[in-house]
Design a protein around this motif. Structure first.
Motif, PDB file in Angstrom:
ATOM      1  N   ILE A   1      21.186  -3.817   0.204  1.00 52.08           N
ATOM      2  CA  ILE A   1      20.131  -4.162  -0.065  1.00 52.08           C
ATOM      3  C   ILE A   1      19.499  -4.615  -1.843  1.00 52.08           C
ATOM      4  CG2 ILE A   1      17.428  -3.610  -0.160  1.00 52.08           C
ATOM      5  CD1 ILE A   1      17.882  -1.727   2.256  1.00 52.08           C
ATOM      6  N   CYS A   2      19.090  -5.766  -1.818  1.00 52.95           N
ATOM      7  CA  CYS A   2      18.951  -5.997  -3.171  1.00 52.95           C
ATOM      8  C   CYS A   2      17.441  -6.107  -3.429  1.00 52.95           C
ATOM      9  CB  CYS A   2      19.410  -7.506  -3.405  1.00 52.95           C
ATOM     10  SG  CYS A   2      21.171  -7.770  -3.014  1.00 52.95           S
ATOM     11  N   THR A   3      16.781  -5.300  -4.380  1.00 50.89           N
ATOM     12  CA  THR A   3      15.363  -5.138  -4.530  1.00 50.89           C
ATOM     13  C   THR A   3      15.111  -5.749  -5.748  1.00 50.89           C
ATOM     14  OG1 THR A   3      15.555  -3.124  -3.328  1.00 50.89           O
ATOM     15  CG2 THR A   3      13.663  -3.677  -4.802  1.00 50.89           C
ATOM     16  N   LEU A   4      14.108  -6.814  -5.475  1.00 53.41           N
ATOM     17  CA  LEU A   4      13.367  -7.508  -6.603  1.00 53.41           C
ATOM     18  C   LEU A   4      12.039  -6.937  -6.493  1.00 53.41           C
ATOM     19  CD1 LEU A   4      14.351 -11.231  -5.808  1.00 53.41           C
ATOM     20  CD2 LEU A   4      15.427  -9.882  -7.515  1.00 53.41           C
ATOM     21  N   ALA A   5      11.124  -7.132  -7.406  1.00 52.02           N
ATOM     22  CA  ALA A   5       9.833  -6.514  -7.503  1.00 52.02           C
ATOM     23  C   ALA A   5       8.979  -7.384  -8.346  1.00 52.02           C
ATOM     24  CB  ALA A   5       9.617  -5.011  -7.585  1.00 52.02           C
ATOM     25  N   HIS A   6       7.715  -7.742  -8.103  1.00 54.01           N
ATOM     26  CA  HIS A   6       6.763  -7.801  -9.039  1.00 54.01           C
ATOM     27  C   HIS A   6       6.111  -6.570  -9.468  1.00 54.01           C
ATOM     28  CE1 HIS A   6       7.442 -12.134  -7.754  1.00 54.01           C
ATOM     29  NE2 HIS A   6       6.848 -11.896  -6.574  1.00 54.01           N
ATOM     30  N   ALA A   7       6.585  -6.048 -10.534  1.00 53.74           N
ATOM     31  CA  ALA A   7       6.437  -4.563 -10.661  1.00 53.74           C
ATOM     32  C   ALA A   7       4.957  -4.286 -11.326  1.00 53.74           C
ATOM     33  CB  ALA A   7       7.386  -4.209 -11.714  1.00 53.74           C
ATOM     34  N   GLY A   8       4.393  -5.544 -11.956  1.00 56.67           N
ATOM     35  CA  GLY A   8       3.276  -5.542 -12.404  1.00 56.67           C
ATOM     36  C   GLY A   8       2.024  -5.204 -11.440  1.00 56.67           C
ATOM     37  N   ASP A   9       2.291  -5.656 -10.200  1.00 57.40           N
ATOM     38  CA  ASP A   9       1.255  -5.230  -9.096  1.00 57.40           C
ATOM     39  C   ASP A   9       1.851  -4.384  -7.757  1.00 57.40           C
ATOM     40  OD1 ASP A   9       2.677  -7.361  -7.818  1.00 57.40           O
ATOM     41  OD2 ASP A   9       0.974  -8.652  -7.961  1.00 57.40           O
ATOM     42  N   GLY A  10       2.932  -3.821  -7.943  1.00 59.42           N
ATOM     43  CA  GLY A  10       3.667  -3.195  -7.203  1.00 59.42           C
ATOM     44  C   GLY A  10       4.256  -3.646  -5.945  1.00 59.42           C
ATOM     45  N   ASN A  11       4.427  -4.938  -5.933  1.00 58.58           N
ATOM     46  CA  ASN A  11       4.873  -5.790  -4.784  1.00 58.58           C
ATOM     47  C   ASN A  11       6.339  -6.236  -4.907  1.00 58.58           C
ATOM     48  OD1 ASN A  11       4.202  -9.463  -3.929  1.00 58.58           O
ATOM     49  ND2 ASN A  11       5.244  -7.601  -2.623  1.00 58.58           N
ATOM     50  N   LEU A  12       7.042  -5.477  -3.762  1.00 56.18           N
ATOM     51  CA  LEU A  12       8.764  -5.341  -4.104  1.00 56.18           C
ATOM     52  C   LEU A  12       9.106  -6.254  -2.910  1.00 56.18           C
ATOM     53  CD1 LEU A  12       7.468  -1.916  -3.994  1.00 56.18           C
ATOM     54  CD2 LEU A  12       9.966  -1.850  -4.705  1.00 56.18           C
ATOM     55  N   HIS A  13      10.313  -6.761  -3.255  1.00 59.30           N
ATOM     56  CA  HIS A  13      11.003  -7.710  -2.099  1.00 59.30           C
ATOM     57  C   HIS A  13      12.360  -6.856  -1.899  1.00 59.30           C
ATOM     58  CE1 HIS A  13       7.940 -10.507  -2.274  1.00 59.30           C
ATOM     59  NE2 HIS A  13       8.087 -10.899  -3.685  1.00 59.30           N
ATOM     60  N   PRO A  14      12.533  -6.076  -1.051  1.00 59.69           N
ATOM     61  CA  PRO A  14      13.979  -5.589  -0.576  1.00 59.69           C
ATOM     62  C   PRO A  14      14.390  -6.567  -0.046  1.00 59.69           C
ATOM     63  CG  PRO A  14      11.813  -4.056  -0.018  1.00 59.69           C
ATOM     64  CD  PRO A  14      11.450  -5.442  -0.419  1.00 59.69           C
ATOM     65  N   ILE A  15      15.716  -7.171  -0.139  1.00 56.32           N
ATOM     66  CA  ILE A  15      16.428  -8.156   0.568  1.00 56.32           C
ATOM     67  C   ILE A  15      17.606  -7.603   1.113  1.00 56.32           C
ATOM     68  CG2 ILE A  15      17.269 -10.457   0.307  1.00 56.32           C
ATOM     69  CD1 ILE A  15      15.667 -10.957  -2.093  1.00 56.32           C
ATOM     70  N   ILE A  16      17.661  -7.483   2.502  1.00 53.43           N
ATOM     71  CA  ILE A  16      18.614  -6.939   3.270  1.00 53.43           C
ATOM     72  C   ILE A  16      19.667  -7.989   3.506  1.00 53.43           C
ATOM     73  CG2 ILE A  16      19.510  -5.940   5.503  1.00 53.43           C
ATOM     74  CD1 ILE A  16      16.394  -4.801   5.467  1.00 53.43           C
ATOM     75  N   VAL A  17      20.832  -7.729   3.191  1.00 54.59           N
ATOM     76  CA  VAL A  17      21.940  -8.619   3.448  1.00 54.59           C
ATOM     77  C   VAL A  17      22.642  -8.457   4.788  1.00 54.59           C
ATOM     78  CG1 VAL A  17      24.067  -9.685   2.553  1.00 54.59           C
ATOM     79  CG2 VAL A  17      22.422  -8.840   0.852  1.00 54.59           C
ATOM     80  N   ALA A  18      22.228  -9.189   5.641  1.00 55.78           N
ATOM     81  CA  ALA A  18      22.191  -8.889   7.193  1.00 55.78           C
ATOM     82  C   ALA A  18      23.568  -9.901   7.901  1.00 55.78           C
ATOM     83  CB  ALA A  18      21.191  -9.261   8.020  1.00 55.78           C
ATOM     84  N   GLY A  19      24.817  -9.503   7.302  1.00 55.19           N
ATOM     85  CA  GLY A  19      25.768 -10.454   7.864  1.00 55.19           C
ATOM     86  C   GLY A  19      26.043 -11.781   7.358  1.00 55.19           C
ATOM     87  N   SER A  20      26.818 -12.554   8.204  1.00 48.78           N
ATOM     88  CA  SER A  20      26.992 -13.985   7.609  1.00 48.78           C
ATOM     89  C   SER A  20      25.858 -14.896   8.390  1.00 48.78           C
ATOM     90  CB  SER A  20      28.326 -14.294   8.459  1.00 48.78           C
ATOM     91  OG  SER A  20      29.418 -13.490   7.923  1.00 48.78           O
ATOM     92  N   PRO A  21      25.623 -15.760   7.745  1.00 50.75           N
ATOM     93  CA  PRO A  21      24.587 -16.748   8.373  1.00 50.75           C
ATOM     94  C   PRO A  21      25.278 -17.375   9.709  1.00 50.75           C
ATOM     95  CG  PRO A  21      25.021 -17.365   6.102  1.00 50.75           C
ATOM     96  CD  PRO A  21      26.211 -16.170   6.438  1.00 50.75           C
TER      97      PRO A  21
END
Length: 436
Positions: A345-365
């Motif tokens: 899981i790669c986590t990005l966040a707009h930390a200024g307003d508490g908005n997180l984007h946990p990006i799950i790497v779910a196998g091959s396309p």
């Protein structure tokens, strides 16, 4: 359906492209056709014909939706609004722009900048996404911590309802409280209540950034705590973007990983004193703090984070928001979910307003999504609600989060929202199966 004067396509390749959006969700079958209106009257004609034949209609902008909201399956007609792309006018003295839905977000921002103004919302997809799509999902972006999400910039809308009736909501003034706020209702409704064919938008005079600060930390939890410390110090950054170690590693070649396991990119526009205060706050617990680098390259790297993660495998792009005070708890728990389910899981966040984007790497396309990835996603949604947050901060509900929406809002409000849907779309033809 009757002829409309608009271009239609039933080409198999076109239908195959337009059935999907960026979410990766695949509906059953292919749409019947794609129509490319250029005028409001052509949209009205399509909707009138769809009402007569009870044909499902899926409005579409650039197809950058991340929850399946603009995907179209068997029996549907896709209304592709990309050719309705005029900036009708910019009234600089009023701070207002009037646009069609197919205008690219960044193009509007550049046009506003030419007269000394800015269009504040700036989603990561701003060079691709359209104003209509942003309105459909109430999109946010990097600057929304200080200047708000799409709803905060929408003054009025032109909307074609399910039977082809055109209505105009809101107004062209910066203030106005007459009647119910139908404009706010349509923003974020994901094409389930009507098709947006025009928008009156607020432009702003945004100060030039005073400082862009890159603060590295040993781990993502410490970085999250630093972003909360900014709020506690009464500093309101334009943006505060958090990238965890997995995301920094995906951004190979940028050098962002070398100083720590997590990075905060903070931008201020309140003058030198605010910038100095921010540097002092961010320095606590940091492994390095820099404010003399190239801000454009930093922001470009942030916007390239998702494409970099997509190169690792098939992404499940999640979108939750929690109270800012709970941000550190959220990132700690997401890391634990990643370990327990053995999914990256790669986590990005707009930390200024508490908005997180946990990006799950779910196998091959193209390969089936592992059950472990689905379980991890479910736990992340549950975590958001446990912490007093929401299962979507800016991407919308679409298809993928309908179950969790019902859990979040409860049965009484869910039933009320379905009643509202039936008032605007009694035949159930507008983007059916999406949103609620």
């Amino acid at each position: 359906m009757a002829a409309t004067g608009a271009e239609w396509s039933t080409d198999a390749a076109v239908l195959g492209e337009k059935r999907l959006d960026r979410s990766g969700w695949e509906p059953d079958g292919r749409p019947l056709a794609v129509v490319y209106p250029r005028t409001v009257e052509q949209v009205r004609s399509v909707l009138r014909g769809a009402a007569v034949t009870r044909t499902p209609v899926v409005p579409r902008g650039a197809g950058t939706a991340l929850t399946g909201g603009s995907a179209a399956g068997a029996g549907a007609v896709v209304v592709d609004l990309a050719r309705m792309n005029r900036i009708v006018e910019i009234r600089a003295a009023d701070g207002v722009a009037v646009v069609e839905p197919g205008v690219i977000t960044a193009d509007l921002d550049r046009a506003a900048a030419a007269v000394g103004l800015r269009y504040a919302p700036d989603p990561a997809s701003l060079e691709l996404s359209t104003i209509g799509g942003n309105i459909a999902t109430n999109a946010g972006g990097l600057r929304c911590a200080k200047y708000g999400v799409t709803r905060d910039s929408v003054l009025g809308l032109d909307v074609v309802l399910a039977g082809g009736t055109l209505i105009n909501t809101g107004r062209g003034t910066l203030k106005g409280v007459a009647g119910y706020d139908l404009t706010g209702l349509f923003v974020g409704s994901e094409g389930t209540l009507g098709v947006v064919v025009g928008a009156t938008l607020r432009l702003r005079t945004l100060p030039a950034p005073t400082a862009t600060i890159a603060a590295s930390y040993p781990d993502v939890e410490t970085a999250a705590a630093a972003s909360v410390a900014l709020a506690e110090a009464r500093i309101q950054p334009v943006m505060a973007e958090l990238l965890d170690e997995a995301t920094l590693s995906a951004l190979a070649g940028t050098g962002l990983r070398q100083d720590g396991g997590a990075l905060l990119i903070v931008q201020t526009d309140g003058g030198d004193d605010e910038a100095a205060h921010a540097v002092a706050v961010l320095s606590r617990g940091a492994t390095s703090v820099r404010s003399d680098g190239d801000p454009d390259s930093l922001l470009a790297a942030r916007r390239q984070a998702l494409p970099a993660i997509e190169r690792l495998g098939r992404p499940l792009i999640e979108d939750i928001a929690v109270p800012r005070s709970q941000l550190a708890s959220a990132v700690r728990s997401i890391a634990d979910i990643s370990r327990r389910h053995a999914v990256p899981i790669c986590t990005l966040a707009h930390a200024g307003d508490g908005n997180l984007h946990p990006i799950i790497v779910a196998g091959s396309p193209g390969s089936p999504i592992p059950d472990s990835a689905h379980r991890a996603a479910d736990e992340i949604f549950g975590l958001a609600l446990e912490l007093g947050g929401t299962v979507t901060g800016e991407h919308g509900v679409g298809v993928l989060k309908r179950e969790w929406l019902a859990r979040e809002i409860g049965p009484v409000q869910h039933a009320l929202q379905q009643q509202i849907k039936s008032v605007f779309d009694p035949l159930g033809i507008l983007n059916p199966g999406k949103g609620i």
